[in-house]
Design a protein around this motif. Structure first.
Motif, PDB file in Angstrom:
ATOM      1  N   PRO A  73       0.828  -1.198   0.000  1.00 21.89           N
ATOM      2  CA  PRO A  73       0.000   0.000   0.000  1.00 21.89           C
ATOM      3  C   PRO A  73       0.869   1.257   0.000  1.00 21.89           C
ATOM      4  CG  PRO A  73       0.193  -0.788   2.237  1.00 21.89           C
ATOM      5  CD  PRO A  73       1.032  -1.709   1.389  1.00 21.89           C
ATOM      6  N   MET A  74       2.145   1.084   0.301  1.00 24.11           N
ATOM      7  CA  MET A  74       3.084   2.206   0.353  1.00 24.11           C
ATOM      8  C   MET A  74       4.470   1.679   0.017  1.00 24.11           C
ATOM      9  SD  MET A  74       2.030   4.341   3.738  1.00 24.11           S
ATOM     10  CE  MET A  74       0.321   4.751   4.097  1.00 24.11           C
ATOM     11  N   ASN A  75       5.343   2.591  -0.317  1.00 27.11           N
ATOM     12  CA  ASN A  75       6.682   2.195  -0.719  1.00 27.11           C
ATOM     13  C   ASN A  75       7.712   2.279   0.405  1.00 27.11           C
ATOM     14  OD1 ASN A  75       6.078   1.922  -3.642  1.00 27.11           O
ATOM     15  ND2 ASN A  75       5.645   4.115  -3.467  1.00 27.11           N
ATOM     16  N   CYS A  76       7.344   2.962   1.478  1.00 25.54           N
ATOM     17  CA  CYS A  76       8.347   3.290   2.489  1.00 25.54           C
ATOM     18  C   CYS A  76       9.167   2.098   2.989  1.00 25.54           C
ATOM     19  CB  CYS A  76       7.753   4.037   3.675  1.00 25.54           C
ATOM     20  SG  CYS A  76       6.029   4.447   3.565  1.00 25.54           S
ATOM     21  N   PRO A  77       8.527   0.980   3.355  1.00 30.03           N
ATOM     22  CA  PRO A  77       9.334  -0.105   3.922  1.00 30.03           C
ATOM     23  C   PRO A  77      10.399  -0.613   2.954  1.00 30.03           C
ATOM     24  CG  PRO A  77       7.004  -0.484   4.327  1.00 30.03           C
ATOM     25  CD  PRO A  77       7.099   0.653   3.357  1.00 30.03           C
ATOM     26  N   PHE A  78      10.110  -0.518   1.667  1.00 28.41           N
ATOM     27  CA  PHE A  78      11.071  -0.991   0.678  1.00 28.41           C
ATOM     28  C   PHE A  78      12.296  -0.071   0.621  1.00 28.41           C
ATOM     29  CE2 PHE A  78       7.057  -2.804  -0.504  1.00 28.41           C
ATOM     30  CZ  PHE A  78       7.375  -4.086  -0.908  1.00 28.41           C
ATOM     31  N   HIS A  79      12.023   1.211   0.697  1.00 26.66           N
ATOM     32  CA  HIS A  79      13.142   2.158   0.661  1.00 26.66           C
ATOM     33  C   HIS A  79      13.976   2.017   1.924  1.00 26.66           C
ATOM     34  CE1 HIS A  79      10.949   4.874  -2.484  1.00 26.66           C
ATOM     35  NE2 HIS A  79      11.011   3.604  -2.825  1.00 26.66           N
ATOM     36  N   ILE A  80      13.275   1.735   2.992  1.00 29.44           N
ATOM     37  CA  ILE A  80      13.999   1.485   4.241  1.00 29.44           C
ATOM     38  C   ILE A  80      14.883   0.251   4.080  1.00 29.44           C
ATOM     39  CG2 ILE A  80      13.649   0.637   6.588  1.00 29.44           C
ATOM     40  CD1 ILE A  80      11.294   2.613   6.769  1.00 29.44           C
ATOM     41  N   GLY A  81      14.334  -0.741   3.392  1.00 29.28           N
ATOM     42  CA  GLY A  81      15.104  -1.963   3.144  1.00 29.28           C
ATOM     43  C   GLY A  81      16.418  -1.651   2.430  1.00 29.28           C
ATOM     44  N   ILE A  82      16.349  -0.761   1.471  1.00 32.85           N
ATOM     45  CA  ILE A  82      17.569  -0.412   0.737  1.00 32.85           C
ATOM     46  C   ILE A  82      18.532   0.346   1.648  1.00 32.85           C
ATOM     47  CG2 ILE A  82      18.504   0.881  -1.215  1.00 32.85           C
ATOM     48  CD1 ILE A  82      15.835   0.339  -2.669  1.00 32.85           C
ATOM     49  N   TYR A  83      17.964   1.245   2.434  1.00 36.12           N
ATOM     50  CA  TYR A  83      18.811   2.017   3.366  1.00 36.12           C
ATOM     51  C   TYR A  83      19.580   1.084   4.285  1.00 36.12           C
ATOM     52  CZ  TYR A  83      20.095   5.369   7.028  1.00 36.12           C
ATOM     53  OH  TYR A  83      20.788   6.130   7.931  1.00 36.12           O
ATOM     54  N   LYS A  84      18.908   0.012   4.689  1.00 34.85           N
ATOM     55  CA  LYS A  84      19.494  -0.863   5.707  1.00 34.85           C
ATOM     56  C   LYS A  84      20.478  -1.896   5.154  1.00 34.85           C
ATOM     57  CE  LYS A  84      17.353  -2.378   9.283  1.00 34.85           C
ATOM     58  NZ  LYS A  84      16.450  -2.857  10.337  1.00 34.85           N
ATOM     59  N   THR A  85      20.714  -1.874   3.837  1.00 33.06           N
ATOM     60  CA  THR A  85      21.586  -2.920   3.292  1.00 33.06           C
ATOM     61  C   THR A  85      23.032  -2.779   3.736  1.00 33.06           C
ATOM     62  OG1 THR A  85      21.792  -1.615   1.281  1.00 33.06           O
ATOM     63  CG2 THR A  85      20.222  -3.461   1.236  1.00 33.06           C
ATOM     64  N   HIS A  86      23.391  -1.581   4.212  1.00 30.52           N
ATOM     65  CA  HIS A  86      24.741  -1.490   4.796  1.00 30.52           C
ATOM     66  C   HIS A  86      24.760  -0.369   5.814  1.00 30.52           C
ATOM     67  CE1 HIS A  86      26.015   2.115   2.499  1.00 30.52           C
ATOM     68  NE2 HIS A  86      25.268   1.621   1.541  1.00 30.52           N
TER      69      HIS A  86
END
Length: 659
Positions: free
Chosen positions: A346-359
């Motif tokens: 329903p939103m994109n935020c968690p995915f962008h957070i996922g990318i942020y958290k890759t390192h």
RNA sequence: GCCCGAGUAGCUCAGGGGUAGAGCGCAUCCUUGGUAAGGAUGAGGUCAUGGGUUCAAAUCCCAUCUUGGGCUCCA
């Protein structure tokens, strides 16, 4: 003490008590009374029949004139009463709900909620309206009555008006006020003020019938709502109706069909948009423009999936706080024997957070800005779906910015600048900005520390003030996870559309335990800002269609140039010219039908094609093209290169007109 | 979801218990015409879907689907 000292404008008078507002006004200026519907006495709204009481102080009387907003409100509110009186008259046994004036809704002027013994249909509206006219024509007085709460409840009890009784018990003090329209059976619990007489209601119309829940709560019983509008004069009403027609003509659903831009197909699913090639051409331009700007402004473009494990939406809190808009979980096929559940995003935020958290992140790499044209799916109630404006699957021009507290103000400011640039590019000139904050009384239920909220709000305010942007501050309207700025734009016929939003989020960084290492070599929590400019690409497209009424500026036009040969001797030359223009990157249609040139031009005009190139023997002979601009008409013959140069300039500058 | 409309040709709509209609669009032919509609002919519809009433249903009734207007700016 039996005298009353009155001031009307610059005129002071002393009257012997008792005297009504109307009499006082009349003695000062007879014409003024004629134009007055009600008045303010020391700022308080009262009827013209209001009796002034003897007092030491000077009573300043300000008439409420019919051409003012306050006057219009009185007219509309009184029209609502007239409506109720007509319904009571026609349908005995009707129960009344509420009937306010609407001042900020461009669609309607007032409504009354009723429960009639037989359900009303639209065919009843003209009948009711006719009865309203009959009653109004009798010149009946609106009469105010002060009455004790208990007596009023008793009165409505006798009339079997349970909803009114409920309202009175909720809202009235010891004494309440009731309004009658004389010689009708209508009484209402109402503060007023009202027009003195039905003869002041000259221009009203009933517009629509709909359902409405008592007190707006779906748990309560459903009533029928009758919408109408009213104006001070017939001319104003007619002008308004005409404007309404104009708006209908540019309805994006109608224009979308006429210009073959998009469709919604019942066999495939409600609330899902099919972009046809012509709509697709516009979208491509919109997106290309946006991508250029994102690149220039230091965003990284990301792409993420449409579904994710259910667990993710539990961590993010969407299952908890956004449950009503989530599609049900889905699974792999049975035979795979994998139990993992997934959900549409329903939103994109968690995915962008996922990318942020890759390192691990250093403060040196902040701010991190991720942008995505991310398609999301939301379970909207079927009744709320509306063309491109309210859908179940749409693409957000979404971005998330992760930054340090020091960077926030700059980042927020940059978002606001970005939004304004975008809107100006699309030809919007007037904006309305709202700052939604937590509000004093609403500390509960909001996440994040008091300090976070203070800082966030300060950053938002500073960013707005630095740009001298006027804004409206709305207390208590913030999302539970942070304050926000919303930007609304006004379209070419004066309607407001909420598009952009810049929101702080104290919730997700916490839930996903986001960190960066600061110069103290310790982990800190970054600030997260959500931001969308178009909001939804689909919706923005709809707004653009209505804003331009389908006549898109050159850079956006789905067909930019129509090539119209006069006879089929010229077809080959027409194809050559068309090819050259296509090679130069323009969207071209060549019309080789055996129609006469007038018909071809007409068709291109109706399709709102910015330029037409008319080709005949003369042009072929001289190796030239005759150019016709949609609004300016024939521009005469010129060389193709010359025209390409002009067109390039229009495209590159994203010009709004083809000057 | 709930209330009130609506669903007939690709589009806009008329009609209405007993051969299915118009305009536009489309196709073919004639026409080759210079800046907002040239002419003729023709193809196209299980009248949203399912059930019921009836000798007979696109038409009346019920259900379903879709679609439109709406669902507290306070008495």
């Amino acid at each position: 003490m039996s005298q009353i000292n009155v001031k009307v404008g610059e005129n002071s008078r002393i009257f012997p008590a008792p005297i009504s507002v109307a009499e006082a006004l009349k003695s000062v200026d007879r014409d003024l009374l004629k134009k007055s519907l009600a008045a303010k006495v020391n700022g308080e709204e009262v009827d013209l029949s209001f009796e002034l009481r003897p007092t030491d102080e000077v009573l300043s009387i300000e008439p409420i004139l019919q051409e003012t907003r306050d006057g219009l409100e009185v007219i509309r509110h009184s029209a609502a009463h007239l409506l109720a009186a007509a319904v009571l008259d026609l349908f005995p046994g009707t129960k009344l709900g509420v009937g306010p004036a609407l001042m900020d809704d461009p669609r309607y002027g007032y409504y009354y909620d009723v429960i009639t013994p037989e359900t009303l249909t639209e065919a009843d509206l003209p009948v009711i309206e006719k009865r309203m006219r009959q009653i109004a024509g009798k010149n009946l007085a609106y009469r105010r009555e002060e009455i004790s709460r208990d007596n009023l409840v008793k009165l409505f009890n006798e009339r079997d008006e349970p909803l009114k009784c409920e309202l009175i018990n909720e809202k009235a003090g010891e004494t309440a006020t009731a309004y009658h329209i004389d010689n009708t059976s209508f009484v209402d619990f109402c503060l007023g003020p009202h027009v003195p007489n039905t003869n002041k209601l000259k221009a009203f119309k009933l517009l629509a019938l709909s359902g409405a829940y008592w007190k707006g709560d779906a748990n309560n019983q459903q009533m029928q709502r009758i919408y109408g509008t009213a104006f001070a004069t017939q001319e104003e009403l007619e002008a308004w109706l005409k404007q309404r027609e104009e708006a209908e003509k540019r309805d994006h659903r109608r224009v979308g069909k006429e210009l073959d831009l998009f469709s919604i197909q019942e066999d495939y699913g409600q609330g899902m948009i099919f972009w046809h090639p012509k709509g697709g051409a516009i979208r491509t331009e919109m997106e290309n423009y946006l991508r250029d700007e994102l690149q220039r402004r230091g965003y990284g473009m990301v792409f993420t999936p449409h579904i994710a494990k259910r667990q993710l939406w539990q961590i993010s809190g969407h299952e908890e706080n956004y449950a009503e808009n989530l599609f049900e979980p889905t699974k792999l096929p049975e035979w795979m024997k994998e139990e993992t559940e997934f959900r549409l995003k329903p939103m994109n935020c968690p995915f962008h957070i996922g990318i942020y958290k890759t390192h691990p992140r250093s403060y040196r790499e902040l701010p991190v800005r991720y942008a995505e044209l991310g398609t999301v799916y939301r379970a909207e109630l079927s009744g709320t779906l509306h063309g491109l404006m309210r859908v179940r699957g749409f693409t957000q021009d979404d971005a998330h910015i992760f930054c340090t507290p020091e960077q926030v103000e700059t980042e927020v400011g940059a978002c606001v600048d970005f939004a304004y640039d975008v809107f100006k590019t699309f030809g919007f000139e007037t904006f309305k900005v709202e700052l939604s904050v937590r509000g004093e009384a609403h500390n509960k239920g909001f996440l994040g520390s008091h300090e976070d909220w203070e800082n966030a709000e300060n950053a938002l305010v500073k960013a707005l003030k630095a740009r001298e942007i006027e804004y409206e501050r709305i207390e208590g309207e913030a999302a539970f996870y942070g304050p926000k700025i919303d930007i609304k734009v006004e379209d070419s016929i004066g309607r407001l559309w909420q598009l952009s939003t810049v929101q702080f989020d104290f919730n997700l960084p916490e839930r996903f335990e986001l960190e960066y290492i600061a110069d103290d070599n310790k982990p800190h929590r970054p600030i997260m800002v959500h931001r969308a400019l178009f909001g939804s690409v689909e919706r923005f497209f709809g707004v653009l269609i209505e804003h331009y009424a389908g006549a898109f500026p050159f850079w956006l036009a789905p067909v930019q140039i129509a090539i119209l040969p006069i006879t089929d001797r010229i077809n080959e030359y027409a194809e050559t010219v068309g090819d050259e223009l296509r090679q130069a990157g323009f969207r071209v249609e060549t019309n080789l039908k055996s129609d006469k040139i007038g018909a071809k031009i007409r068709e291109a005009q109706i399709q709102k094609v910015p330029f037409m190139i008319v080709l005949g023997d003369k042009e072929l002979e001289e190796n030239k093209i005759a150019v016709r601009e949609k609004n300016k008409g024939d521009l005469g013959a010129m060389n193709l290169d010359e025209f390409i140069e002009t067109a390039r300039k229009l495209r590159e500058t994203r010009a709004l007109t083809n000057v």
